[in-house]
Design a protein around this motif. Structure first.
Motif, PDB file in Angstrom:
ATOM      1  N   THR A   1      -4.002   4.885  -1.536  1.00 29.90           N
ATOM      2  CA  THR A   1      -5.353   4.159  -0.476  1.00 29.90           C
ATOM      3  C   THR A   1      -6.134   5.386  -0.393  1.00 29.90           C
ATOM      4  O   THR A   1      -6.026   6.569  -0.848  1.00 29.90           O
TER       5      THR A   1
ATOM      6  N   THR B   1      -1.995   4.981   4.619  1.00 26.92           N
ATOM      7  CA  THR B   1      -1.105   3.417   5.107  1.00 26.92           C
ATOM      8  C   THR B   1      -1.109   3.292   6.376  1.00 26.92           C
ATOM      9  O   THR B   1      -0.752   2.181   6.736  1.00 26.92           O
TER      10      THR B   1
ATOM     11  N   PRO C   1       0.719  -1.064   0.097  1.00 29.36           N
ATOM     12  CA  PRO C   1       0.019  -0.039   0.053  1.00 29.36           C
ATOM     13  C   PRO C   1       0.888   1.348   0.043  1.00 29.36           C
ATOM     14  O   PRO C   1       1.924   1.303   0.400  1.00 29.36           O
TER      15      PRO C   1
END
Length: 173
Positions: free
Chosen positions: A141, A35, A30
């Motif tokens: 993300t 994260t 990620p």
């Protein structure tokens, strides 16, 4: 092989063992501003062989296998998440990773993660003595709710010396 055994006779036979289980490791990397808030990644891989006919070499009965990703703490893959399973093989027409990324405090909301691994696992039932590692990279993300993601372009690697592979991951909202 078929062997006829006569009464009161000694025979010396050698059977060659063939490994029937192969190790698969999926590594997800990620990236982005959230994260550090990832709590856990969990899911399943569909299209896993539930049965194997040894005599015919046929993998059948597609099933799902649970995946629990753990954060890698050290080495070349530190900060990434990995799940390792040992499988009889793959079966059916499609193998798909279905996962959910959960965040601490529920912010952002849990994100769905899906990826078609059919092409990458097409030859999985061969060469079972060699573990397979596939790496996928999360490009970004979510910072808001109701995002889903799809990993594309999985790359094979060994997962140990930086050759873990990476792939693009598209986020959809």
């Amino acid at each position: 092989m078929d062997v006829v055994i006569e009464k009161d006779t000694e025979y010396e036979l050698t059977a060659t063992m063939q490994q029937q289980v192969r190790q698969l490791t999926l590594i997800i990397e990620p990236t982005g501003s959230t994260t550090d808030r990832i709590k856990r990644i969990e899911g399943y891989l569909s299209g896993v062989a539930g049965t194997l006919d040894f005599s015919a070499g046929i993998h059948a009965t597609p099933a799902n296998v649970e995946l629990q990703f753990a954060k890698i703490a050290s080495g070349a893959n530190a900060g990434k998440y990995a799940a390792t399973v040992r499988l009889l093989g793959v079966a059916g027409e499609q193998q798909k990773l279905n996962a959910i990324i959960h965040f601490t405090g529920g912010n952002p909301k849990a994100m769905s993660l899906g990826s078609d691994l059919t092409t990458e696992l097409a030859a999985f039932n061969a060469d079972k003595t060699k573990p397979l590692t596939l790496g996928g990279k999360v490009v970004e993300t979510p910072t808001g709710a109701d995002f889903s993601a799809t990993i594309t372009d999985w790359t094979p690697g060994n997962g140990e010396d930086g050759e873990d592979g990476s792939a693009g991951m598209e986020t959809n909202h």
